[in-house]
Structures are given as structure tokens and as C-alpha cells.
Enzyme design. Sequence first.
Site, PDB file in Angstrom:
ATOM      1  CB  SER A 222      -0.908   0.015   1.232  1.00  0.00           C
ATOM      2  OG  SER A 222      -0.145   0.259   2.406  1.00  0.00           O
ATOM      3  CD  GLU A 243       3.403  -2.930  -7.780  1.00  0.00           C
ATOM      4  OE1 GLU A 243       2.464  -2.239  -7.324  1.00  0.00           O
ATOM      5  OE2 GLU A 243       3.321  -4.136  -8.012  1.00  0.00           O
ATOM      6  CB  CYS A 277      -0.691  -3.889  -7.708  1.00  0.00           C
ATOM      7  SG  CYS A 277      -0.149  -4.385  -6.069  1.00  0.00           S
ATOM      8  CD  GLU A 374      -5.372  -0.571  -4.962  1.00  0.00           C
ATOM      9  OE1 GLU A 374      -4.842  -1.368  -5.766  1.00  0.00           O
ATOM     10  OE2 GLU A 374      -4.746  -0.001  -4.053  1.00  0.00           O
TER      11      GLU A 374
END
Length: 470
Positions: A222, A243, A277, A374
Site C-alpha cells: 500500500s 510498487e 495491484c 482502490e
Amino acid sequence: MQREYSLIINGEQVAGGRGTFDVINPATEEVVSACPYATVEQLNDAVDAADEAFKTWQYSSDAERKQALHRIADGIEANAAELAEIIVKEQGKPMFLAQAEVGGAVAWTRYTADLEIPVEVLEDSDNKRIELHRKPLGVVGSITPWNWPLMIAVWHIMPALRTGNTVVCKPSGLTPLNTIMLAEIISKEVPAGVMNLVTGESGIGSAITGHEKIRKIVFTGSTPTGQAIMRNAAGNLKRLTLELGGNDAGIILPDADVNAIAEGIFQTAFLNMGQTCAALKRLYVHETQYDQVCDKLVELANAQSVGDGMAEGTTFGPVQNKDQFDLVKDLVDDARENGASVLCGGQPLEGKGFFYPPTIVANVTDDMRIVTEEQFGPTLPVIRYSDVDDAVERANSCDVGLGGSVWSSDIEGAQKIAQRLECGTAWINGHAEVLPHAPFGGCKMSGFGVEFGQEGLLEYTVPQTLNINK
């Protein structure tokens, strides 16, 4: 008989200094296995072992490292069935997807093994030769997530080993078992201390990111955690590859053939039950095709077989953990309460397990939480637009930028739109595809640095200019 799992420190299997914790099967809510719980002192032992091993591993030859990675790939392949079963039980994904994850781990390891570390000649004149070399950094700390636990561990660890670094890995406490097995396989093929693994949550992660002997952190997870890592890593100016979260937008242009692209949109939005992701998480559809797209997506969602990943015929598994399950439920409920239309799914399944069916949400607005946050789960908001420029602006309006996509029958026109998206990777007539030879990373709050290919490999090195006066 249930197998036992151990920490890997300096080539030895070690019991956790804080006892064990339970790993839960998200399909049954039953205990898969006990996992060792490391102390910070054991983490320090692992880092010390990696630091000591680096003194010699950094001088290992290219050929030695390549051969080691190919032997590791052989080991993953030889244990593929057990690894896939462990992944299903602790992560929840269907068996076919777990098998694909193991196969991908093998292929990625072999690809990384064969990558070359270049020496670039900058000048070669009568009096001078200047070369740019790449040297390993030292101890690399890898912190991996729960969604693709084996694959992402391979993404972190293999380029570190290939470039002559040593590794201390901490997998997610939700899915540590397959990564422990991976570390066991690796440890058999490299000198003691080159590969180390510790498990546990409280205090271990922050101790890794702040450790003065760790020279680089690779983290997938996150954005808030990535920010905390960046702050904690400042003490010795660690290199970072982060990432982080994404909220990927896809834009269907008015000329797209909906029947031709619907399957691709569904599969890339709901890949791994949406727990990816770079999954497609916001879909912008022109008003002339809106109803047709929604109908096709609902048809595909209703065709899924939701259940335990170990059961034959299952195409759609559970959400991995209760916190994520509750978040998905909350986002869909919030959208419904604010006027959105839940076209299918929208309610947890009864009984044990964190089962939430694939859910298509229509008539959403840009300010709804299901769009601004998200979801990282099995739901997709479908958003209506009338002007393409407006759709691009809305797609770019969030503070993250991992991936994005454009779907169209006009490749040239789609490319022009795709290049306007603020994201690390833009796909055309596809989404969420990552490849070992194509660099992948985010922009804005989705992190920095890239993985994969030679560019990703060189993130594990420091350049040294060799200036030779003849």
C-alpha cells in the site's frame, strides 16, 4: 501430517523466538498451519548473516549466479504441486491460478538468470578508457504482499541474487508458507547467509526498513506503508523500489467492438478476484455503449463458479482476508446507498469463508468511494462518459498512477489516448499483463523504480565509473 515451517537464518532452519502464529485458509476460516514468529533479535541475526555472506557472494562469477538461479528454477519446478496447494490454502485463489503462479515463478527465475549485467565503454581513446560497471549494493530487504505471494517474492529475490546481493525476506503474515518453502529451495543452491527469511508482523517490518546494514528495500504493497518505509529508510539512504497502490482506469472508446473485448475486460478487472495491484479498477464507457458493456460484464460475472480453490470447477475464490472482505462489502454498500445500481453480486455468500461474488456496479459517479478508493477486490464500477477528453481527465484525476488502458478498434488512435494517461504502464486492448522483459512500475503515489527486464535488474546495482589513464 502437517509439515513444520521454520525461519531461514544463515542457511539453518530456526524456530521462531516468539513462538508461532496461525495462518488461516480464507475459504474455510480454518488454520492451515502454524508459522514461526521471529523476534527483532532474530532479524538482526539474519541481517548479520546476509552481511557476512555478501563479503564473498558479491565476487561470485556471472556464470555461478546464473547456474544457481537455474538450479533454483529446477527446485521450484520439482515442488510445483506442493507449492500450488499451499498457495490455494493460504491465499484462496483457484488451483488453476495457483499453478499459473508457480509456472510464472519458474519462467521468471530462468529469464532473470540469463539477463546480462552490462559493462558500458564510455571512451576508448589513445590515452584513456572509461568504463561504466555495475556493482551489487549489499543486503537487500524484501517485503512481500499476500496477493501473489510466490510470484512477487521471485520478482524481488531473483534479481537481487543475480546481481550479487544477499537477501533478507519478510513475507506477509497472511501468506508466508509458500515463501518459506521458496526460501528453503533457494538456500540449498546458494552459500549460507545469501538467502534469509523471517516471519512475523509487529516490529519486524519497521526493523527491516530502518536497519543500518540493509542497503536496499524492495516493497510491494500500500501507499501509506510505502511512505512509512521511505521515511524509515532515510537513516542510511537506502535504495528503494516501491510498487504501491493503484486505481487503474480503463477507457472504452466509442469504436470498440464490445463483444470482442468484454472477456478481456472482465478477466483483467477480476484477475485474482480483483486482488492485483494493476487490475482494472475503474471502467469508463461511452454513453452509446454503456448498457451493452454492462450487460456483457454481468453475463460473464454470473458465469463464474465461486468456491473453495481446491474444489474442481472453481473459477472464483474468496477474498484473502476479513479486512479486505469487509472493505469490499463497505464500498459496494456505500455505492448502493448513494444511488448506484448493483447489477450482480453485491452480497457476501452465506456460510464459512470470505466469499464475495464478482460484482458489477453501474450508474456510479466520480465522487463515490468505490471510484475514489482502490477496491482491491471483486467489484468493478462502470462509469459513463460522453467526451473522450473528459474521460482522460477523469482517469488521470486520482493521485496514483500504476496502470491504465484504452480499448478500441483503432490502434493508432488508441495509442494517442494511451500516451496521455498518467501511469507507469498503458495497455491497449488489454490490462494487467506484466512480462519479464518489460519494465513495470508506477508514477505519482504508486511508487517509483521499476521491476523486470534489464532496467529492473540494474535497480539492484550501484554504478561505478572506472577511469583508466593509459
